[in-house]
Design a protein around this motif. Sequence first.
Motif, mmCIF file in Angstrom:
data_model
loop_
_atom_site.group_PDB
_atom_site.id
_atom_site.type_symbol
_atom_site.label_atom_id
_atom_site.label_comp_id
_atom_site.label_asym_id
_atom_site.label_seq_id
_atom_site.Cartn_x
_atom_site.Cartn_y
_atom_site.Cartn_z
ATOM 1 N N ALA A 44 -124.135 -24.648 -42.587
ATOM 2 C CA ALA A 44 -123.211 -23.931 -43.187
ATOM 3 C C ALA A 44 -121.993 -23.433 -41.788
ATOM 4 O O ALA A 44 -122.529 -23.071 -40.885
ATOM 5 C CB ALA A 44 -123.918 -22.412 -43.558
ATOM 6 N N THR A 45 -120.977 -23.937 -41.987
ATOM 7 C CA THR A 45 -119.834 -23.837 -41.005
ATOM 8 C C THR A 45 -118.862 -22.726 -41.046
ATOM 9 O O THR A 45 -118.332 -22.621 -42.124
ATOM 10 C CB THR A 45 -118.870 -25.352 -41.014
ATOM 11 N N VAL A 46 -119.184 -21.804 -40.313
ATOM 12 C CA VAL A 46 -118.182 -20.672 -40.229
ATOM 13 C C VAL A 46 -116.611 -21.112 -39.886
ATOM 14 O O VAL A 46 -116.565 -21.471 -38.691
ATOM 15 C CB VAL A 46 -118.609 -19.472 -39.412
ATOM 16 N N THR A 47 -115.670 -20.687 -40.789
ATOM 17 C CA THR A 47 -114.431 -21.066 -40.474
ATOM 18 C C THR A 47 -113.687 -19.725 -40.221
ATOM 19 O O THR A 47 -112.542 -19.910 -39.504
ATOM 20 C CB THR A 47 -113.622 -21.718 -41.579
ATOM 21 N N GLU A 48 -114.120 -18.647 -40.531
ATOM 22 C CA GLU A 48 -113.275 -17.282 -40.344
ATOM 23 C C GLU A 48 -114.520 -16.263 -40.362
ATOM 24 O O GLU A 48 -115.304 -16.037 -41.323
ATOM 25 C CB GLU A 48 -112.193 -17.291 -41.396
ATOM 26 N N VAL A 49 -113.982 -15.296 -39.407
ATOM 27 C CA VAL A 49 -114.743 -13.864 -39.408
ATOM 28 C C VAL A 49 -113.860 -12.928 -39.995
ATOM 29 O O VAL A 49 -112.840 -12.630 -39.508
ATOM 30 C CB VAL A 49 -115.372 -13.342 -38.338
ATOM 31 N N VAL A 50 -113.703 -12.522 -41.378
ATOM 32 C CA VAL A 50 -112.853 -11.632 -41.908
ATOM 33 C C VAL A 50 -112.719 -10.243 -41.391
ATOM 34 O O VAL A 50 -111.839 -9.601 -40.938
ATOM 35 C CB VAL A 50 -113.022 -11.481 -43.157
ATOM 36 N N ARG A 51 -114.104 -9.707 -41.106
ATOM 37 C CA ARG A 51 -114.378 -8.430 -40.519
ATOM 38 C C ARG A 51 -115.737 -8.501 -39.942
ATOM 39 O O ARG A 51 -116.639 -9.225 -40.544
ATOM 40 C CB ARG A 51 -113.769 -7.201 -41.416
ATOM 41 N N ALA A 52 -116.035 -7.731 -38.890
ATOM 42 C CA ALA A 52 -117.433 -7.671 -38.592
ATOM 43 C C ALA A 52 -117.441 -6.555 -37.496
ATOM 44 O O ALA A 52 -116.726 -5.954 -36.994
ATOM 45 C CB ALA A 52 -117.600 -9.033 -37.743
ATOM 46 N N SER A 53 -118.771 -6.083 -37.220
ATOM 47 C CA SER A 53 -119.207 -4.993 -36.448
ATOM 48 C C SER A 53 -120.572 -4.906 -36.551
ATOM 49 O O SER A 53 -121.391 -5.480 -37.099
ATOM 50 C CB SER A 53 -118.629 -3.637 -37.315
ATOM 51 N N THR A 54 -121.161 -4.140 -35.640
ATOM 52 C CA THR A 54 -122.480 -3.557 -35.390
ATOM 53 C C THR A 54 -122.690 -2.092 -35.481
ATOM 54 O O THR A 54 -121.790 -1.406 -35.082
ATOM 55 C CB THR A 54 -122.960 -4.169 -33.969
ATOM 56 N N TYR A 55 -123.771 -1.838 -35.932
ATOM 57 C CA TYR A 55 -123.979 -0.324 -36.098
ATOM 58 C C TYR A 55 -125.728 0.074 -35.716
ATOM 59 O O TYR A 55 -126.546 -0.924 -35.943
ATOM 60 C CB TYR A 55 -123.625 0.375 -37.497
ATOM 61 N N ARG A 56 -125.743 1.194 -35.431
ATOM 62 C CA ARG A 56 -127.239 1.711 -35.120
ATOM 63 C C ARG A 56 -127.847 2.179 -36.355
ATOM 64 O O ARG A 56 -127.128 2.951 -37.149
ATOM 65 C CB ARG A 56 -127.412 2.532 -34.173
ATOM 66 N N VAL A 57 -129.176 1.515 -36.881
ATOM 67 C CA VAL A 57 -129.783 2.119 -38.023
ATOM 68 C C VAL A 57 -130.669 3.482 -37.663
ATOM 69 O O VAL A 57 -131.234 3.687 -36.927
ATOM 70 C CB VAL A 57 -130.623 0.953 -38.517
ATOM 71 N N GLN A 58 -130.387 4.455 -38.793
ATOM 72 C CA GLN A 58 -131.039 5.614 -38.652
ATOM 73 C C GLN A 58 -131.761 5.600 -39.751
ATOM 74 O O GLN A 58 -131.361 5.105 -41.081
ATOM 75 C CB GLN A 58 -130.176 6.710 -38.385
ATOM 76 N N GLU A 59 -132.923 6.240 -39.853
ATOM 77 C CA GLU A 59 -133.784 6.736 -41.003
ATOM 78 C C GLU A 59 -133.725 7.966 -41.214
ATOM 79 O O GLU A 59 -134.691 8.722 -40.463
ATOM 80 C CB GLU A 59 -135.115 5.690 -40.783
ATOM 81 N N ARG A 60 -133.082 8.719 -42.026
ATOM 82 C CA ARG A 60 -133.205 10.373 -41.930
ATOM 83 C C ARG A 60 -133.043 10.803 -43.429
ATOM 84 O O ARG A 60 -132.191 10.065 -44.304
ATOM 85 C CB ARG A 60 -132.081 10.791 -41.088
ATOM 86 N N VAL A 61 -133.668 11.899 -43.651
ATOM 87 C CA VAL A 61 -133.222 12.561 -44.873
ATOM 88 C C VAL A 61 -133.198 14.193 -44.604
ATOM 89 O O VAL A 61 -133.922 14.667 -43.731
ATOM 90 C CB VAL A 61 -134.693 12.557 -46.028
ATOM 91 N N ALA A 62 -131.961 14.754 -45.082
ATOM 92 C CA ALA A 62 -131.738 16.122 -44.804
ATOM 93 C C ALA A 62 -132.979 16.935 -45.408
ATOM 94 O O ALA A 62 -133.624 16.685 -46.346
ATOM 95 C CB ALA A 62 -130.521 16.661 -45.444
ATOM 96 N N GLU A 63 -133.083 17.975 -44.756
ATOM 97 C CA GLU A 63 -134.316 18.901 -45.064
ATOM 98 C C GLU A 63 -134.436 19.606 -46.394
ATOM 99 O O GLU A 63 -135.314 19.616 -47.083
ATOM 100 C CB GLU A 63 -134.403 20.156 -44.049
ATOM 101 N N THR A 64 -132.994 20.027 -46.762
ATOM 102 C CA THR A 64 -132.750 20.368 -48.198
ATOM 103 C C THR A 64 -131.431 19.717 -48.528
ATOM 104 O O THR A 64 -130.440 19.481 -47.646
ATOM 105 C CB THR A 64 -132.858 21.774 -48.091
ATOM 106 N N PHE A 65 -131.083 19.410 -49.892
ATOM 107 C CA PHE A 65 -129.843 18.760 -50.233
ATOM 108 C C PHE A 65 -129.068 20.053 -50.734
ATOM 109 O O PHE A 65 -127.840 19.960 -51.320
ATOM 110 C CB PHE A 65 -129.938 17.974 -51.477
ATOM 111 N N ARG A 66 -129.578 21.524 -50.825
ATOM 112 C CA ARG A 66 -128.922 22.684 -51.091
ATOM 113 C C ARG A 66 -129.258 23.786 -50.445
ATOM 114 O O ARG A 66 -130.366 23.951 -50.093
ATOM 115 C CB ARG A 66 -129.157 22.777 -52.748
ATOM 116 N N LYS A 67 -128.103 24.533 -49.791
ATOM 117 C CA LYS A 67 -128.342 25.621 -48.964
ATOM 118 C C LYS A 67 -127.358 26.474 -49.604
ATOM 119 O O LYS A 67 -126.169 26.807 -49.423
ATOM 120 C CB LYS A 67 -128.373 25.518 -47.698
ATOM 121 N N GLY A 68 -127.723 27.621 -50.720
ATOM 122 C CA GLY A 68 -126.917 28.630 -51.326
ATOM 123 C C GLY A 68 -125.657 27.668 -51.997
ATOM 124 O O GLY A 68 -125.982 26.979 -52.802
ATOM 125 N N PRO A 69 -124.449 27.928 -51.491
ATOM 126 C CA PRO A 69 -123.504 27.298 -52.547
ATOM 127 C C PRO A 69 -123.023 25.977 -51.582
ATOM 128 O O PRO A 69 -121.896 25.353 -52.256
ATOM 129 C CB PRO A 69 -122.112 28.412 -52.069
#
Length: 479
Positions: free
Chosen positions: A265-290
């Motif tokens: 597979a010959t790459v002719t163009e990189v249209v867009r690219a980036s790197t990022y750090r993976v996080q695995e998180r879930v908020a303690e609650t999805f609602r707090k009052g309003p």
Amino acid sequence: MGGIMTSSAEVPTRTDVLIVGAGPAGLALAASLRQLSVDHVLIDRTTSVQPGSKAAAVQPRTLEYLDRIGVADALVKIGVRSPGFSLHDCEKTLLRASFTDLDTPFPFVLLVSQQTTEECLLDRLLDLGGTVHRDHRFIDFTDDFPGVSATVAGPDGVLRAISARYLVGCDGVRSGVRANAGIEFPGTARESRFTIADIRLSTVAEELIAQDTTFFLSGAGMLLFSPLADGQYRVVSPAPPGMSEPTQHDVQMLLAERGPLSGQATVTEVVRASTYRVQERVAETFRKGPVFLVGDAAHTHSPAGAQGMNTGIQDAGNLAWKLHTVLTGAAGNELLDSYHAERHPIATAMVGFTATFAKLASVRDPLGARLRNDVLAAAAGTLGVTDWIAAKLSELDVSYAQGPAGRLRIGDRVPPTAVPGSDLTWTLATPDLQEIQGLPADVTVRHIPGLDTALLVRPDGYLAASGAPTELLTHLPIA
């Protein structure tokens, strides 16, 4: 498309719902609320829809909801329909989960950039008469019973106060709404980084021509490969040490080391690219009052499985009709507690599933990899396993029901193939033709021969109640 639309109107000082963040989740929520005639304000710190975003797959369950808000058709016309999901060890197929037999009007993964998804959502919002107040930054909020008073900085830098009955944070992993609400975001951040690249190829190896979303497993690391629209391909892989923004040579090396060994597979163009750090998180609650959290502000995870954006849009679908119901006085404020009760377990399970999948795909030692591959190959030949995987990845297995699975339960998804969706109205499906007295205007009645009993379906497509039609009326929230 309306990607660079910025409202020139002054931001209102009062609203029922203030939405912070115009990514996929925020736009889906705004379009849903607009369709339900709920007064809201949507702000975003950017000046336009942003290119180079991470998500590139829209799952069948998400398409079912997007169909209810008038977005699915436009999106499907643009994207690539992927018939399934494959796991490969170089040239060898270990497991394939087909989506083609799923019970849905959308039996495929739609491969399309997040930018395009946002543009389609924005176009729909504008068609409905809504808008995005861009170049507006959320600063903080204070309690202002029964809602909040939020401080927002406009394009001119001037601080303005917006009084809102409800505040919804759709503002991503670094959510300012979540931080100001004092909601914890427990979890882990991996040391390793992922690279993501949208590329063009001059020649494509035979193993890559198939339209499946394909994971290649190798001793050098995992690599995800999938086609996109406009002749592009998406590559996602753990980034080798020292790689920041991958070059054409970098992507070529990743394909050679982690993709199929035969062909080229010959790459002719990189249209867009980036790197990022993976996080695995879930908020303690999805609602707090309003205050509510939706999308990445509430949960974030590994890109394995293409679940994050989809879960965020479905968060929005769950919350929208509940906000409408409470704001119209048809139900008490306690209905909003069910947003956390229903969506938090889904997000927690999703983060656990993608973390397990990522660990499985990241096995590097030869003995462990051989054992993993043998287990996957055996699983592929076991009755029901690939169907289970397809239901999991497509998110068609998402349910709020309690107790063992079996017959359709309260809280289960009602397939649109059985009971067609009705925009964001309630649906009363009956097996017999009969006139039902006392129905509110926002209930659609469908006669569906063959049903065992009448079904009352929520605006987001889940079963609210079943039984005699007259009994089901007692379950309807009526103002």
